[in-house]
Design a protein around this motif. Structure first.
Motif, PDB file in Angstrom:
ATOM      1  N   GLN A 129      88.047  92.396  14.765  1.00 51.98           N
ATOM      2  CA  GLN A 129      88.966  92.255  15.905  1.00 51.98           C
ATOM      3  C   GLN A 129      90.254  91.541  15.496  1.00 51.98           C
ATOM      4  O   GLN A 129      90.856  90.824  16.293  1.00 51.98           O
TER       5      GLN A 129
ATOM      6  N   LEU B   4      93.477  92.059  17.698  1.00 53.97           N
ATOM      7  CA  LEU B   4      93.405  91.339  18.970  1.00 53.97           C
ATOM      8  C   LEU B   4      93.652  89.851  18.768  1.00 53.97           C
ATOM      9  O   LEU B   4      94.392  89.219  19.547  1.00 53.97           O
TER      10      LEU B   4
ATOM     11  N   ILE C  43      91.867  94.979  32.649  1.00 51.42           N
ATOM     12  CA  ILE C  43      92.804  95.412  31.606  1.00 51.42           C
ATOM     13  C   ILE C  43      93.890  96.288  32.210  1.00 51.42           C
ATOM     14  O   ILE C  43      95.069  96.180  31.851  1.00 51.42           O
TER      15      ILE C  43
ATOM     16  N   SER D 295      85.106  89.718  26.737  1.00 46.79           N
ATOM     17  CA  SER D 295      84.211  90.876  26.826  1.00 46.79           C
ATOM     18  C   SER D 295      83.553  91.169  25.482  1.00 46.79           C
ATOM     19  O   SER D 295      82.350  91.480  25.416  1.00 46.79           O
TER      20      SER D 295
ATOM     21  N   TYR E  89      90.774  88.200  28.212  1.00 45.11           N
ATOM     22  CA  TYR E  89      89.714  88.977  28.856  1.00 45.11           C
ATOM     23  C   TYR E  89      89.017  89.897  27.845  1.00 45.11           C
ATOM     24  O   TYR E  89      87.783  90.011  27.833  1.00 45.11           O
ATOM     25  N   LYS E  90      89.808  90.559  27.001  1.00 45.59           N
ATOM     26  CA  LYS E  90      89.229  91.424  25.971  1.00 45.59           C
ATOM     27  C   LYS E  90      88.348  90.620  25.029  1.00 45.59           C
ATOM     28  O   LYS E  90      87.240  91.059  24.662  1.00 45.59           O
TER      29      LYS E  90
ATOM     30  N   ASP F 177      88.975 100.005  32.806  1.00 41.54           N
ATOM     31  CA  ASP F 177      88.648  98.617  33.151  1.00 41.54           C
ATOM     32  C   ASP F 177      89.715  98.065  34.099  1.00 41.54           C
ATOM     33  O   ASP F 177      90.889  98.035  33.748  1.00 41.54           O
TER      34      ASP F 177
ATOM     35  N   CYS G  13      95.250  89.407  29.435  1.00 42.48           N
ATOM     36  CA  CYS G  13      94.568  90.614  28.973  1.00 42.48           C
ATOM     37  C   CYS G  13      93.851  90.363  27.649  1.00 42.48           C
ATOM     38  O   CYS G  13      92.697  90.772  27.469  1.00 42.48           O
ATOM     39  N   ASP G  14      94.511  89.691  26.717  1.00 39.53           N
ATOM     40  CA  ASP G  14      93.902  89.386  25.415  1.00 39.53           C
ATOM     41  C   ASP G  14      92.667  88.507  25.577  1.00 39.53           C
ATOM     42  O   ASP G  14      91.641  88.735  24.928  1.00 39.53           O
TER      43      ASP G  14
END
Length: 222
Positions: free
Chosen positions: A173, A176, A75, A136, A132-133, A72, A129-130
């Motif tokens: 999750q 995360l 990421i 998604s 974005y994850k 990705d 990044c977190d």
């Protein structure tokens, strides 16, 4: 006590415990009438952490290289930049420590500013990044509308009954979410050092919370 010993058995865990004590002292300094002893202890703990993590910038450089293999692109770039900035932060922090023990001669104020800015961007890219994850995962969940089976008499079960997405995130999750919340508190720390956050108490409290959250993954599984 057993859990503390388990966390303290690794270098990372030991650093987290020392960091927790450091920010606890920072918070107590603002509440104490005679804070000279606590301030000295906070400074000593900070110096100890600098020594304990000496040379660790190599690990961050290696992690930045490994992050470039992620498929990705968002990421890949956000993680690589976060690790690279962390490596810069650690390297400049090493130089500042060497200056404090009079092994190198440099402008401490200049290198401290570089170090703190690198620290800030490291946390910022990690936070990006977190987020974005999480975005998604939420989009994937919305497309599939997966029904997660959770115990009805649990905190997760209650949340799922009220909001299935919330229950799903907490049940599947959790690492995360913990890292995301940790980074939200962590980003206050360099901002405080740069002067954008004026409250030392807030900085100390955020340091305690973020460190406590970072210790959770190190605890033994029940």
């Amino acid at each position: 006590m057993q859990m503390i010993c388990h966390v303290n058995s690794s270098r990372t865990g030991h650093d987290k415990l020392v960091r927790l004590l450091q920010y606890t002292c920072k918070l107590l300094v603002n509440w104490s009438n005679d804070a000279s002893g606590l301030h000295h202890l906070e400074s000593t703990l900070g110096s100890a952490r600098k020594l304990l993590r000496f040379g660790t910038f190599f690990e961050s450089l290696e992690a930045a290289g490994k992050a470039l293999n992620h498929r990705d692109p968002v990421i890949r770039m956000s993680t690589a930049l976060s690790k690279l900035c962390n490596a810069v932060f650690l390297f400049t922090d090493h130089l500042i420590w060497l200056n404090s023990v009079r092994m190198v001669n440099l402008s401490r104020s200049k290198w401290s500013k570089i170090s703190i800015n690198a620290w800030f961007y490291s946390v910022l890219f990690s936070l990006v990044c977190d987020l974005y994850k999480l975005k998604s995962i939420v989009e994937e969940y919305s497309r599939n509308c997966r029904n997660i089976s959770l115990p009805s008499l649990s905190f997760q079960g209650v949340l799922e009954a009220y909001d299935p997405l919330c229950g799903f995130l907490i049940s599947s999750q959790r690492p995360l979410l913990i890292n995301l919340i940790k980074n939200c508190f962590d980003i206050v720390l360099p901002l405080s050092t740069l002067g954008y956050v004026k409250s030392s108490s807030l900085s100390g409290l955020c340091g305690i919370i973020s460190t406590s959250l970072s210790i959770l993954p190190l605890l033994p599984a029940k």
